[in-house]
Scaffold this motif. Structure first.
Motif, PDB file in Angstrom:
ATOM      1  N   CYS A 123     -11.721   2.379  -3.950  1.00  0.00           N
ATOM      2  CA  CYS A 123     -12.436   1.103  -4.066  1.00  0.00           C
ATOM      3  C   CYS A 123     -13.599   1.002  -3.081  1.00  0.00           C
ATOM      4  O   CYS A 123     -14.398   0.075  -3.160  1.00  0.00           O
ATOM      5  CB  CYS A 123     -11.489  -0.086  -3.984  1.00  0.00           C
ATOM      6  SG  CYS A 123     -10.486  -0.190  -2.503  1.00  0.00           S
ATOM      7  N   CYS A 173      -7.008   1.468  -8.202  1.00  0.00           N
ATOM      8  CA  CYS A 173      -6.428   2.150  -7.054  1.00  0.00           C
ATOM      9  C   CYS A 173      -5.188   1.383  -6.608  1.00  0.00           C
ATOM     10  O   CYS A 173      -4.895   0.327  -7.145  1.00  0.00           O
ATOM     11  CB  CYS A 173      -7.447   2.254  -5.905  1.00  0.00           C
ATOM     12  SG  CYS A 173      -7.923   0.656  -5.223  1.00  0.00           S
ATOM     13  N   CYS A 219      -4.516  -0.135  -3.769  1.00  0.00           N
ATOM     14  CA  CYS A 219      -4.636  -1.121  -2.690  1.00  0.00           C
ATOM     15  C   CYS A 219      -4.004  -2.446  -3.098  1.00  0.00           C
ATOM     16  O   CYS A 219      -4.060  -2.841  -4.257  1.00  0.00           O
ATOM     17  CB  CYS A 219      -6.102  -1.362  -2.344  1.00  0.00           C
ATOM     18  SG  CYS A 219      -6.863   0.034  -1.511  1.00  0.00           S
ATOM     19  N   VAL A 274      -8.428  -1.592   1.423  1.00  0.00           N
ATOM     20  CA  VAL A 274      -9.480  -0.737   0.865  1.00  0.00           C
ATOM     21  C   VAL A 274      -9.065   0.723   1.009  1.00  0.00           C
ATOM     22  O   VAL A 274      -8.296   1.073   1.906  1.00  0.00           O
ATOM     23  CB  VAL A 274     -10.841  -0.958   1.574  1.00  0.00           C
ATOM     24  CG1 VAL A 274     -11.383  -2.342   1.268  1.00  0.00           C
ATOM     25  CG2 VAL A 274     -10.716  -0.760   3.078  1.00  0.00           C
ATOM     26  N   CYS A 275      -9.573   1.553   0.112  1.00  0.00           N
ATOM     27  CA  CYS A 275      -9.233   2.969   0.137  1.00  0.00           C
ATOM     28  C   CYS A 275     -10.432   3.766  -0.364  1.00  0.00           C
ATOM     29  O   CYS A 275     -11.434   3.183  -0.772  1.00  0.00           O
ATOM     30  CB  CYS A 275      -7.995   3.230  -0.729  1.00  0.00           C
ATOM     31  SG  CYS A 275      -8.348   3.149  -2.494  1.00  0.00           S
ATOM     32  N   LYS A 287      -4.631  -3.025  -7.102  1.00  0.00           N
ATOM     33  CA  LYS A 287      -5.957  -3.215  -7.703  1.00  0.00           C
ATOM     34  C   LYS A 287      -6.063  -2.546  -9.070  1.00  0.00           C
ATOM     35  O   LYS A 287      -5.137  -1.906  -9.546  1.00  0.00           O
ATOM     36  CB  LYS A 287      -7.034  -2.674  -6.743  1.00  0.00           C
ATOM     37  CG  LYS A 287      -7.216  -3.535  -5.495  1.00  0.00           C
ATOM     38  CD  LYS A 287      -8.432  -3.081  -4.685  1.00  0.00           C
ATOM     39  CE  LYS A 287      -8.608  -3.945  -3.432  1.00  0.00           C
ATOM     40  NZ  LYS A 287      -9.783  -3.500  -2.623  1.00  0.00           N
TER      41      LYS A 287
HETATM   42 ZN   LIG Z   1      -8.437   0.851  -3.038  1.00  0.00          ZN
END
Ligand SMILES: [Zn+2]
Lengths: 99, 493
Positions: B51, B33, B35, B47-48, B30
Motif C-alpha cells: 500500500c 494487502c 494491513c 502500511v506495508c 485492506k
Molecule cells: Zn499494506
C-alpha cells in the motif's frame, strides 16, 4: 499527416508531469504516431473469433483471505522518505489541484 | 453569492440529480494487502510495501471485499458482472503513493439496479448505474497558510493508513422528476442506502469518520429542454448536508441561468457552516485519467453458484423489514415514519425482544428518551442506555413497582451512568409507596384538605384531582396515582 498533434503530446506531458521542450513535442508526436500505427495493425489482425486478451496469465479470481498481516513500523515505512514530519510523509506544496 | 429562492427556481426549472456514494467496507484487512483498517491508528502504522507502492510489491484482491460488493449489488437489485477487471486511474496527487488508484472503469462488478425510496408517502425509484470496488486514498494535512486548506499551504504531510482500504462506489443514473422534492429525495436515498449497508453488515457507515460520503451532482433545465450542465459537490458528509447542498445548488444555478450566464462543469466544495458551495477545480475528463486494466491483477469472474448463494442469504432488507414490523406492531404510517426518522426502529425492536410490549417500547424511545436525545443533541442510538435497560424499566412499570415519574427518574439515572435499571432504583430509592404507606399519606391529605374532600363527598368528583396531586406531592412522587385515586374515592363515597 500526423494523427497525434503537438497539443495532444503537450497535454499528455502535463498529465504525466513531464517537462518537454518545443522540439521534443514534435519529436514525440511523430514517435507516438508510429507506435499507435503499429498497435492499430494488431487490431486489424484480431478477428471476431479471437477474444481480447487482458492478461498474460490465463487466470481469474486470485484472491486472498481477509486476514491482517504485520505492517511496517512507521520508522521502516518512512525510512526512504525524502522528508518526514510527525510520522507522516512530507510532500511539496500541491498547486492548482484539490482533492 | 446571489441565489434565487428555492420555490421560484422550481417554478422555472426542473432539477436532475446524480449521487455518487463512497462506502468504506468494514473488512479486517485492506483491499490489496494485509494491513489492518482500524480508524484512528497512529500515522503510518497500518502500511506495508504494497500500500506504499514500494518497487516489487504486488496487490492481491481481498475476497471478503469482493463478496461484500456483490452483496451490496444484489441488495440494490443489480446485475452482477460475469467477468470484470480492475483498472488504474492515473493521476498525480500525493494521496496515493502509486500515482494511480486501483479502481474499476468500464467493467464494474455490479450494474443496472435500483433503490426505491419513500418521501412524504410517495415512492421514488432511484436507478443505480453501477457499484464498483476501488481503494481509498491516504489522508493529507496541509501545513501553513491561514486556513489549513490546500491553497496557501506551504507543504503537506501524508498518512497512508487509509490508503488501500476497500471502498465501494455506488453511482446512480440521473434522477429526474423529483421537482421540489429533489433535496428530500437525495437525503432519503442516502438514509436508505445507509440502512442497507447496516443490514448487510458490510460497513460501519460512520459519516463522522468518513466511512460513508457523498458526491452530489445537480443540473437544471427548463421543462422540455435538454438537461443542463451539471456541477459536482464533493465529499458531502451528512444527510443534512446532502439535502442542503442540493437545495443550495438549485438556488445558485437558477440565479446564473436566469441572469443569462452559463453553468461551468466543475467540482464544488460544500461548506457546512453556510450551507453553500464554492468553486473547486474544473472537472477533468475521464480520458485524462488514462484508465487501463491493471496488469498486476487478474480478472474477477464470480462463480454463478457463489452469486446465487449470496443472493439467497441476503438478510431481510430494511424496507421489507419495516413493513413487517409496522404490521406486527400495529402502528400507523406516520408513527412508523417518525420512528424511522428518529433511528428508533432497531432500538424498539430490540426492546421488544428483551420482553417489553410493543406500545411500551415505542412510548419510551419516542417519548422520554427521544426528548433526552434531542436535549443533548445526540442520536437516539448513541444514548448510554440499552434496549435491555428500557425493557426492565417497562417491566417494573407494568408490575406496579414504578410509576411513570419514578420510571423517568430511573431512565435519568441510567443515562447518567449510575448503573443498570435495578442498580439505579436501589441507589436512588425509587420504589413505589406500598399500600400501608399510601393509606397513611391519604389519611393525612384528607385531614389537611377538608374543603376538597367535602366537594368530592358532595359529588364533585373532579375535585379528586387536587387530592391525588397532594398525595403525589406528599409521597415525593412515589405513590401510584391510579391506586391513590381509587382509595380516595372509596373513602369519600
Ligand atoms: Zn499494506
Amino acid at each position: 499527416m500526423s494523427a497525434i498533434t503537438r497539443d495532444e503530446v503537450a497535454h499528455l506531458a502535463k498529465l504525466s508531469r513531464l517537462a518537454l521542450t518545443d522540439d521534443e513535442l514534435g519529436h514525440f508526436a511523430t514517435q507516438l504516431d508510429v507506435i499507435i500505427g503499429s498497435v492499430a495493425k494488431v487490431a486489424e489482425i484480431a478477428a471476431e473469433d479471437v477474444p481480447p486478451s487482458s492478461h498474460a496469465l490465463p487466470l481469474t479470481n486470485v484472491f486472498r483471505a481477509d486476514e491482517v498481516r504485520q505492517s511496517l513500523t512507521p520508522q521502516q515505512a518512512l525510512s526512504g522518505a525524502p522528508a518526514v514530519e510527525d510520522d507522516r510523509f512530507r510532500v511539496p506544496r500541491i498547486l492548482g489541484e484539490e482533492a | 453569492m446571489s441565489v434565487i429562492a428555492f420555490d421560484k427556481a422550481l417554478e422555472r426549472f426542473e432539477p436532475v440529480l446524480g449521487l455518487e456514494t463512497h462506502v468504506e467496507l468494514g473488512t479486517a484487512s485492506k483491499m490489496f494487502c494485509g494491513c489492518a483498517t482500524g480508524f484512528g491508528a497512529e500515522p503510518n502504522t497500518q502500511v506495508c510495501p504494497t500500500c506504499l507502492a514500494f518497487p516489487g510489491s504486488l496487490p492481491v484482491a481481498n475476497e471478503a471485499a469482493i463478496e461484500a460488493t456483490i452483496r451490496i449489488g444484489l441488495a440494490l437489485n443489480c446485475s452482477i458482472a460475469e467477468w470484470c477487471r480492475f483498472a488504474r486511474k492515473n493521476y498525480f496527487y500525493p494521496d496515493m503513493p502509486k500515482n494511480y488508484q486501483i479502481s474499476q472503469y468500464d467493467e464494474p462488478l455490479c450494474f443496472d439496479g435500483y433503490l426505491d425510496v419513500e418521501v412524504g408517502g410517495q415512492t421514488y425509484r432511484v436507478e443505480i448505474e453501477r457499484v464498483h470496488l476501488e481503494e481509498d486514498t491516504g489522508k493529507s494535512t496541509h501545513v501553513g497558510g491561514a486556513t489549513g486548506r490546500i491553497h496557501g499551504a506551504d507543504y503537506s504531510i501524508v498518512d497512508y493508513n487509509r490508503a488501500g482500504i476497500p471502498l465501494v462506489e455506488i453511482v446512480t443514473k440521473p434522477i429526474t422528476g423529483t421537482g421540489a422534492m429533489a433535496p428530500e429525495v437525495a437525503r432519503a436515498y442516502g438514509v436508505e442506502l445507509r440502512e442497507i449497508m447496516r443490514s448487510l453488515g458490510v460497513s460501519d457507515v460512520r459519516m463522522d469518520q468518513g466511512s460513508m460520503r457523498f458526491d452530489v451532482n445537480v443540473s437544471l433545465n427548463e421543462p422540455g429542454a435538454p438537461w443542463g450542465t451539471r456541477t459536482e459537490t464533493k465529499n458531502v458528509n451528512s444527510f443534512r448536508s446532502v439535502e442542503r447542498s442540493v437545495r443550495g445548488e438549485i438556488e445558485r444555478q437558477a440565479f446564473l441561468l436566469t441572469s443569462g450566464e452559463k453553468i461551468i462543469q466543475e467540482t464544488r466544495h460544500f461548506h457546512e457552516d453556510t450551507g453553500t458551495t464554492t468553486s473547486g477545480r474544473s472537472k477533468e475528463e475521464a480520458q485524462d485519467y488514462r484508465y487501463f486494466p491493471d496488469p498486476d491483477l487478474v480478472p474477477i469472474a464470480p462463480d454463478p453458484t457463489w452469486v446465487a448463494t449470496l443472493r439467497d442469504t441476503l438478510p431481510e432488507l430494511p424496507s421489507v423489514k419495516r413493513k413487517r414490523l409496522q404490521s406486527e406492531w400495529s402502528v400507523s404510517d406516520h408513527d412508523m415514519e417518525s420512528m424511522y426518522n428518529a433511528g428508533a426502529i432497531d432500538l424498539v425492536e430490540a426492546t421488544i425482544a428483551a420482553g417489553a410490549p410493543a406500545a411500551d417500547a415505542r412510548k419510551w424511545w419516542m417519548g422520554e428518551l427521544a426528548r433526552r436525545a434531542n436535549e443533548s443533541g445526540t442520536a437516539l442510538a448513541d444514548l448510554p442506555i440499552t434496549p435491555g435497560d428500557v425493557a426492565r424499566v417497562s417491566e417494573l412499570v407494568a408490575s406496579g413497582s414504578l410509576n411513570d415519574k419514578l420510571a423517568r427518574a430511573a431512565l435519568e439515572g441510567i443515562l447518567a451512568g449510575e448503573g443498570s435499571a435495578d442498580e439505579v432504583i436501589a441507589k436512588r430509592g425509587l420504589q413505589i409507596a406500598d399500600e400501608g404507606e399510601l393509606l397513611a399519606i391519604i389519611d393525612q391529605v384528607l385531614a389537611d384538605n377538608t374543603d376538597a374532600a367535602e366537594k368530592v363527598r358532595s359529588g364533585k368528583v373532579a375535585a379528586v384531582g387536587a387530592l391525588v396531586g397532594a398525595v403525589m406531592k406528599a409521597s415525593r412522587g412515589k405513590a401510584d396515582a391510579g391506586r391513590a385515586r381509587e382509595i380516595i374515592l372509596e373513602k369519600l363515597s
